[in-house]
Design an enzyme around this catalytic site. Sequence first.
Site, PDB file in Angstrom:
ATOM      1  N   HIS A 140      -1.882  -7.079  -3.989  1.00  0.00           N
ATOM      2  CA  HIS A 140      -0.488  -6.776  -4.333  1.00  0.00           C
ATOM      3  C   HIS A 140      -0.463  -5.515  -5.180  1.00  0.00           C
ATOM      4  O   HIS A 140      -0.991  -4.493  -4.762  1.00  0.00           O
ATOM      5  CB  HIS A 140       0.122  -8.012  -5.027  1.00  0.00           C
ATOM      6  CG  HIS A 140       1.594  -7.996  -5.232  1.00  0.00           C
ATOM      7  ND1 HIS A 140       2.454  -7.126  -4.614  1.00  0.00           N
ATOM      8  CD2 HIS A 140       2.377  -8.798  -6.014  1.00  0.00           C
ATOM      9  CE1 HIS A 140       3.693  -7.388  -4.994  1.00  0.00           C
ATOM     10  NE2 HIS A 140       3.679  -8.387  -5.851  1.00  0.00           N
ATOM     11  N   HIS A 159       0.647  -4.275   5.384  1.00  0.00           N
ATOM     12  CA  HIS A 159       1.772  -4.848   4.636  1.00  0.00           C
ATOM     13  C   HIS A 159       2.264  -6.067   5.390  1.00  0.00           C
ATOM     14  O   HIS A 159       2.272  -6.100   6.611  1.00  0.00           O
ATOM     15  CB  HIS A 159       2.905  -3.825   4.502  1.00  0.00           C
ATOM     16  CG  HIS A 159       3.864  -4.153   3.413  1.00  0.00           C
ATOM     17  ND1 HIS A 159       4.888  -5.050   3.585  1.00  0.00           N
ATOM     18  CD2 HIS A 159       3.930  -3.750   2.129  1.00  0.00           C
ATOM     19  CE1 HIS A 159       5.559  -5.148   2.454  1.00  0.00           C
ATOM     20  NE2 HIS A 159       4.994  -4.375   1.551  1.00  0.00           N
ATOM     21  N   ASP A 172       1.121   1.771  -2.215  1.00  0.00           N
ATOM     22  CA  ASP A 172       0.004   1.961  -3.158  1.00  0.00           C
ATOM     23  C   ASP A 172      -0.939   3.068  -2.743  1.00  0.00           C
ATOM     24  O   ASP A 172      -1.787   3.496  -3.534  1.00  0.00           O
ATOM     25  CB  ASP A 172      -0.780   0.646  -3.295  1.00  0.00           C
ATOM     26  CG  ASP A 172       0.062  -0.404  -3.985  1.00  0.00           C
ATOM     27  OD1 ASP A 172       0.404  -1.401  -3.341  1.00  0.00           O
ATOM     28  OD2 ASP A 172       0.425  -0.178  -5.159  1.00  0.00           O
TER      29      ASP A 172
END
Length: 429
Positions: A265, A306, A364
């Site tokens: 995450h 994702h 990210d």
Amino acid sequence: MTEPKAILTIPGQPPIDLPIRKGTLGQDVIDIGPLGQHEHFSFDPGFTVTASCESKITYIDGDQGILLHRGYPIEELAEKSDYLETCYLLLDGNLPNAQQKAEFENIITTHTMVNRSVEQFLSGFRYDSHPMAMMCGVVGALSSFYHDSLDIADPQHRMITAHRLIAKMPTLAAMCYKHYIGQPYMYPRNELKYAENFLNMMFGTPCANRPVSPVLARAMDLLFLLHADHEQNASTSTVRLAGSSGANPFSCIAAGIAALWGPSHGGANQAVLEMLAEIGDEKHIDTFIRRAKDKNDPFRLMGFGHRVYKNFDPRAKVMKQACDNVLAELGIDNDPLLRIAKRLEQIALEDDYFVDKKLYPNVDFYSGIIMKAIGIPTEMFTVIFATGRTVGWIAHWNEMISNSYRIGRPRQLYTGERQRSITPIEQRG
Ligand code: SDX
């Protein structure tokens, strides 16, 4: 008009009508509540196809790569708005006018300080404690200072808490960093804008006034904005579940920080930089691509994939452009890690494994490179993510508490032992 329904047939039972509910956008949902009357539960570990709540805050279309905050596309907010205006939007539901924006900025500015006792909390941590460990502790402890405004049924208490959290997260984050590097704390300054204030608390020292680069302040504000909210992700769902028990909002946000820390995450941004450093040179990329595809190798390409996006993460697109701009403006557009990142992305997006599994760069992938360019150490990357995401967490918490809600209490598929009696220890094999 009769409500649409799905009909479920369970062997030996009459058909079960399950209401279908339609949203404004996206998938309809099948209300499986009636299943309980038929001695069956639904089973969906990881909640891959389960809507946990109704919400009006954020909408994601994973196939089209769409992200809307209260209906506004993330690309437009990134270009025309700023973080605090987006915070107002997420909390209120609409963009502020000029006066409302000025008032909101002033409220946030005047809540940026924290009680001096927080310095004692931090002094209890080893100097090399991970800043996320410190954030979990100090944010949860904030409730101990605000006994006068913890009535979650009071809308005023909920809003002052939202303002306090948005205002204080940068101060706490910078304090954790200063403790980590052994430098004196910097106090927030009311004349500075939100992101500028944060960078000053991070990199300023009492010894000299070092103005914050407007380029870096703009990049920092964009990073906060792009991390502000993302529907029912793992950490937001954690905040909602904690909040459903009536826990105070500071402890709910601390629970969200803990959930965000995982490398699958929000911890992925730190893991991306560590992975790029481990790759070290473009000639090693193929080895890592092979490892990422090897079922027997736990290695994953951090910053890719994702649960929802099966197309480009729109935040990654904005982040990639910002990355180029920041590095060019800082004259480091030849960053070796950025070169590896871009080459990695190009190879991954041409590789059948990643193409077939629709594994695109996520938020990210590039955020870590921008944060590194700003001078933020990797250990602080997820703290920055948590700081930006706090508004999303508290907006979802507030949406749940201000509507009717029940304590979240999932059921299970039990596959353990049937009932049995205890054998006296002297008779056990
Ligand atoms: C965030 O939910 C959100 O909205 C989160 C977030 C937010 O803003 O809150 O967007 C922020 O958390 C972004 C994600 C950051 N995490 C990473 O970058 C870590 C690397 N990515 C993965 O761990 C993974 O892609 C997840 C956790 C993001 C998603 O996992 P899923 O949806 O449970 O998918 P999966 O693990 O079931 O993978 C599906 C397949 C598997 O192969 P098969 O078993 O089908 O053969 O894809 C493979 C996986 O092995 N796979 C990867 C991969 N991600 C998935 N293979 C290599 N590298 C990867 N990164």
